[in-house]
Design an enzyme around this catalytic site. Sequence first.
Site, short mmCIF file in Angstrom:
data_model
loop_
_atom_site.label_atom_id
_atom_site.label_comp_id
_atom_site.label_asym_id
_atom_site.label_seq_id
_atom_site.Cartn_x
_atom_site.Cartn_y
_atom_site.Cartn_z
N THR A 1 0.82 -1.22 0.00
CA THR A 1 0.00 0.00 0.00
C THR A 1 0.85 1.27 0.00
OG1 THR A 1 -0.08 -0.17 2.39
CG2 THR A 1 -1.97 -1.05 1.18
N CYS B 1 18.52 4.57 -2.16
CA CYS B 1 18.19 5.18 -3.46
C CYS B 1 19.31 6.06 -4.01
CB CYS B 1 16.90 5.98 -3.35
SG CYS B 1 16.80 6.98 -1.85
N SER C 1 9.38 11.85 -1.89
CA SER C 1 8.87 10.47 -2.03
C SER C 1 9.82 9.47 -1.39
CB SER C 1 8.63 10.12 -3.49
OG SER C 1 9.76 10.49 -4.26
N LYS D 1 25.28 5.97 4.80
CA LYS D 1 24.85 4.87 3.92
C LYS D 1 25.58 4.98 2.59
CE LYS D 1 20.08 4.76 5.62
NZ LYS D 1 18.74 5.30 5.31
N HIS E 1 15.56 12.09 -7.49
CA HIS E 1 16.71 12.61 -6.75
C HIS E 1 17.75 13.14 -7.75
CE1 HIS E 1 15.05 10.89 -3.23
NE2 HIS E 1 15.95 9.97 -2.94
P1 A2P Z 1 -0.05 0.05 5.82
O1 A2P Z 1 -0.53 0.89 4.66
O2 A2P Z 1 -0.98 -1.05 6.17
O3 A2P Z 1 0.43 0.86 6.99
P2 A2P Z 1 5.27 4.14 2.99
O4 A2P Z 1 6.77 3.96 3.06
O5 A2P Z 1 4.80 4.73 1.68
O6 A2P Z 1 4.72 4.87 4.19
O7 A2P Z 1 4.66 2.65 3.05
C1 A2P Z 1 4.95 1.75 4.08
C2 A2P Z 1 4.35 0.39 3.75
O8 A2P Z 1 4.76 -0.53 4.78
C3 A2P Z 1 2.83 0.38 3.74
O9 A2P Z 1 2.39 -0.54 2.76
C4 A2P Z 1 2.52 -0.10 5.14
O10 A2P Z 1 1.26 -0.74 5.25
C5 A2P Z 1 3.59 -1.13 5.31
N1 A2P Z 1 3.78 -1.47 6.72
C6 A2P Z 1 4.11 -0.66 7.74
N2 A2P Z 1 4.18 -1.36 8.91
C7 A2P Z 1 3.89 -2.64 8.61
C8 A2P Z 1 3.82 -3.86 9.36
N3 A2P Z 1 4.05 -3.89 10.68
N4 A2P Z 1 3.48 -5.00 8.69
C9 A2P Z 1 3.25 -4.97 7.38
N5 A2P Z 1 3.33 -3.88 6.60
C10 A2P Z 1 3.64 -2.72 7.21
#
Ligand code: A2P
Length: 348
Positions: A13, A130, A160, A214, A243
């Site tokens: 997501t 990245c 992003s 990094k 970037h």
């Molecule tokens: P969720 O949308 O359910 O929070 P971004 O870097 O764009 O913020 O996205 C982080 C991604 O990592 C999202 O898909 C988020 O899901 C997922 N995520 C964060 N914490 C967890 C977790 N404990 N288990 C699984 N997925 C996670």
Amino acid sequence: MSKKLTVAVVGATGAVGREMLKTLHDRQFPATAVRAFASARSAGSKVPFGETELTVQELREDVFEGIDIAIFSAGGGTSETFAPHAAHAGCVVVDNSSQWRMDDRCPLVVPEVNPDALAGHNGIIANPNCSTIQMLVALKPIYDAVGIRRVVVSTYQAVSGTGQKGLEELERQTRDLFNLREPECKVYPYRIAFNVLPHIDVFLDNDYTKEEMKMTNETVKIFNDPSVKVTATCVRVPVFFGHAESVNVETVKKMTAKECRILLSQAPGVKVFDNPREKLYPMPAYIAGDDETYVGRIREDESIENGLNMWVVADNVRKGAALNAVQIAEELLRRDLVRVKDRNVFMA
Ligand code: A2P
């Protein structure tokens, strides 16, 4: 009928996770099934995959049975907890977080630079930072041709890179400022809209940020050469995608700007976009969504004997994250490495 191949995206997501699904689809990755995982908060929601949608499932320790490759982009904590369970179940992880990058058990791979490092994997492969990826795609041909002694890099990094929340912060603060409201800072310590922050990730004891170190440490691991010295200043700028980096390179042997232009124009994954007289140089706003790493403003550094300056731009969510991870998965398939030799390496 070809062999079954199930691929999962963990963090589906998120900004990078969505791009991973798009990249798998765009490149017609030969998966027979694709699955999407995120936290319990998103279970049951839908994410696009080509013309269809996938239903997001909750990530749990026991979901990896029957999955061949899992591409993770869900933060370091999630990778730390779940990647060992994936490898234990025989699923090869390509991890986009920084969690496993400097772990000796994990190859750190840019396919254009060090694909042979994949041979030693034990179930977890790390995708580099990245900013490191795009810099090394541009530097590898120079390193091979004349050797590199030292690199001084300053980055101009898009929001992003902080994920969906970074995109939302820049958009919200921009709207606030245009409406004469005080911008709220939820993600960055100061406002990012119409500002520049010399601060990415946390500060370390040596007063560099983690992002800067990094670039230093990952370069040595990927080139497998501790003699290459990198010093970095990493800066967040109010750009949504892409970037940019000002890269100064001290080479071992002399390379002219013209030789560098010719060399890079033939290099895998690189596009040279460099004609000062025509005002041609790469910029984030014009290359976002592209796969290539763009190089322009190639000049000899007149302050040292063997030096070059260049300007390197790439889509951080694509080549800097999703595409590089999918290219690693493609390379694993090509090399017949989609298996875990010892399933217990990360379970200690
Ligand atoms: P969720 O949308 O359910 O929070 P971004 O870097 O764009 O913020 O996205 C982080 C991604 O990592 C999202 O898909 C988020 O899901 C997922 N995520 C964060 N914490 C967890 C977790 N404990 N288990 C699984 N997925 C996670």
